[in-house]
Scaffold this active site. Structure first.
Site, PDB file in Angstrom:
ATOM      1  N   CYS A  60      -3.210   3.893   9.596  1.00 17.15           N
ATOM      2  CA  CYS A  60      -1.923   3.433  10.127  1.00 17.15           C
ATOM      3  C   CYS A  60      -1.341   4.390  11.170  1.00 17.15           C
ATOM      4  O   CYS A  60      -0.145   4.340  11.460  1.00 17.15           O
ATOM      5  CB  CYS A  60      -0.926   3.264   8.984  1.00 17.15           C
ATOM      6  N   CYS A 117      -1.240   8.426   7.461  1.00 14.66           N
ATOM      7  CA  CYS A 117      -2.571   8.045   6.996  1.00 14.66           C
ATOM      8  C   CYS A 117      -3.428   7.566   8.177  1.00 14.66           C
ATOM      9  O   CYS A 117      -2.910   6.976   9.128  1.00 14.66           O
ATOM     10  CB  CYS A 117      -2.454   6.905   5.993  1.00 14.66           C
ATOM     11  N   CYS A 159       7.660   4.279   5.884  1.00 11.89           N
ATOM     12  CA  CYS A 159       6.786   3.962   4.755  1.00 11.89           C
ATOM     13  C   CYS A 159       7.567   3.460   3.539  1.00 11.89           C
ATOM     14  O   CYS A 159       6.990   2.847   2.653  1.00 11.89           O
ATOM     15  CB  CYS A 159       5.966   5.182   4.368  1.00 11.89           C
ATOM     16  N   CYS A 190       0.841  -1.203   0.000  1.00 10.54           N
ATOM     17  CA  CYS A 190       0.000   0.000   0.000  1.00 10.54           C
ATOM     18  C   CYS A 190       0.878   1.256   0.000  1.00 10.54           C
ATOM     19  O   CYS A 190       0.633   2.194  -0.760  1.00 10.54           O
ATOM     20  CB  CYS A 190      -0.928  -0.025   1.216  1.00 10.54           C
ATOM     21  N   CYS A 191       1.913   1.267   0.851  1.00  8.15           N
ATOM     22  CA  CYS A 191       2.818   2.426   0.877  1.00  8.15           C
ATOM     23  C   CYS A 191       3.557   2.571  -0.458  1.00  8.15           C
ATOM     24  O   CYS A 191       3.795   3.691  -0.917  1.00  8.15           O
ATOM     25  CB  CYS A 191       3.840   2.287   2.009  1.00  8.15           C
TER      26      CYS A 191
HETATM   27  S1  SF4 Z   1       0.552   4.583   5.692  1.00 10.95           S
HETATM   28 FE1  SF4 Z   1      -1.034   2.975   5.623  1.00 10.95          FE
HETATM   29  S2  SF4 Z   1      -2.739   3.752   4.381  1.00 10.95           S
HETATM   30 FE2  SF4 Z   1      -0.931   5.122   4.072  1.00 10.95          FE
HETATM   31  S3  SF4 Z   1       0.002   4.356   2.227  1.00 10.95           S
HETATM   32 FE3  SF4 Z   1       1.030   3.323   3.945  1.00 10.95          FE
HETATM   33  S4  SF4 Z   1      -0.136   1.413   4.336  1.00 10.95           S
HETATM   34 FE4  SF4 Z   1      -1.360   2.735   2.977  1.00 10.95          FE
END
Ligand code: SF4
Length: 239
Positions: free
Chosen positions: A211, A208, A234, A127-128
């Site tokens: 998280c 975010c 991240c 996701c990151c």
């Molecule tokens: S911090 Fe969490 S929601 Fe944001 S990009 Fe990374 S995994 Fe995704």
């Protein structure tokens, strides 16, 4: 000399340049470091990457004093707390920053990799990568250096950070790397900077919403990030 040897040589040269700058400006003020970086070393090739998080106003203010038209990259992951984009607009306007650029994940990649927006539940690294690393890497193609607000007191991989470094493909400039929490507080008060609205709700570090959690007083500043996971960064600072 082979192509790869030439590339290695080039990296060596840039690493040596970063070490030399780090030694020369180790005790310089943040404003001096920014002036050198923006107006001498990396003219028209430098950007500030900002999360517009809990401590971001300090560096944004410092940069605004040196060159308010410096490009500022804000990674709009699509998963920010609602307060963050509002704070980003308010702060940019108040500080007179004229070149804030919002980066977003590529629409086709997001549709393919994270169609329902729930990837963070199963794979935070992926996701990151989708929402932060790839958009930033693409945007950084146009620059040779970026300014970060990382500080040694954040702990983890940050405790030995120098003022200048060369990582992977870019120089990084860390003008407030040696600042302590009290330095940040003092600067906020001295310049009447508005805090991110979530700070008073117990968020000393803000990313975010899925998280990021509030932390107890005295806890590590980044203890609320990816709570319960071994992940602490991240990935945008990985070379
Ligand atoms: S911090 Fe969490 S929601 Fe944001 S990009 Fe990374 S995994 Fe995704």
């Amino acid at each position: 000399m082979t192509l790869s040897a030439s590339a290695e040589n080039s990296v060596d040269i840039r690493e040596a340049r970063a070490r030399s700058l780090a030694a020369k400006y180790a005790n310089a003020t943040p404003s001096e470091i920014l002036d050198v970086a923006i107006n001498e070393e990396f003219v028209d090739e430098i950007t500030l990457v900002s999360s517009f998080g809990a401590e971001s106003a300090v560096l944004l203010h410092l940069v605004a004093q040196v060159a308010p038209d410096t490009p500022v990259l804000f990674i709009d992951t699509g998963k920010h707390f609602a307060q963050t984009p509002i704070y980003r607009r308010k702060l940019a306007r108040q500080l007179g920053l004229t070149n804030v650029i919002d980066l977003k994940p590529a629409t086709d990649e997001a549709a393919e990799i994270d169609p329902d927006g729930s990837l963070w539940q199963s794979d935070t690294d992926a996701c990151c990568t989708l929402r932060k690393v790839r958009p930033l890497n693409k945007a950084l193609d146009g620059y040779s250096a970026w300014i970060t607000g990382r500080k040694q007191f954040h702990g983890g991989a940050r405790v030995h950070l120098p003022v200048f470094e060369f990582k992977g493909t870019h120089f990084k400039v860390n003008p407030i790397v040696s600042w302590k929490p009290e330095d940040v507080d003092t600067y906020f008060k001295a310049h009447d900077l508005p805090p991110h609205p979530l700070v008073e709700q117990g968020f000393p570090s803000i990313g975010c919403w899925p998280c990021t959690h509030p932390v107890a007083p005295g806890d590590d500043v980044r203890a609320g990030r990816w709570r319960g996971q071994s992940k602490t960064e991240c990935g945008i600072h990985r070379s």
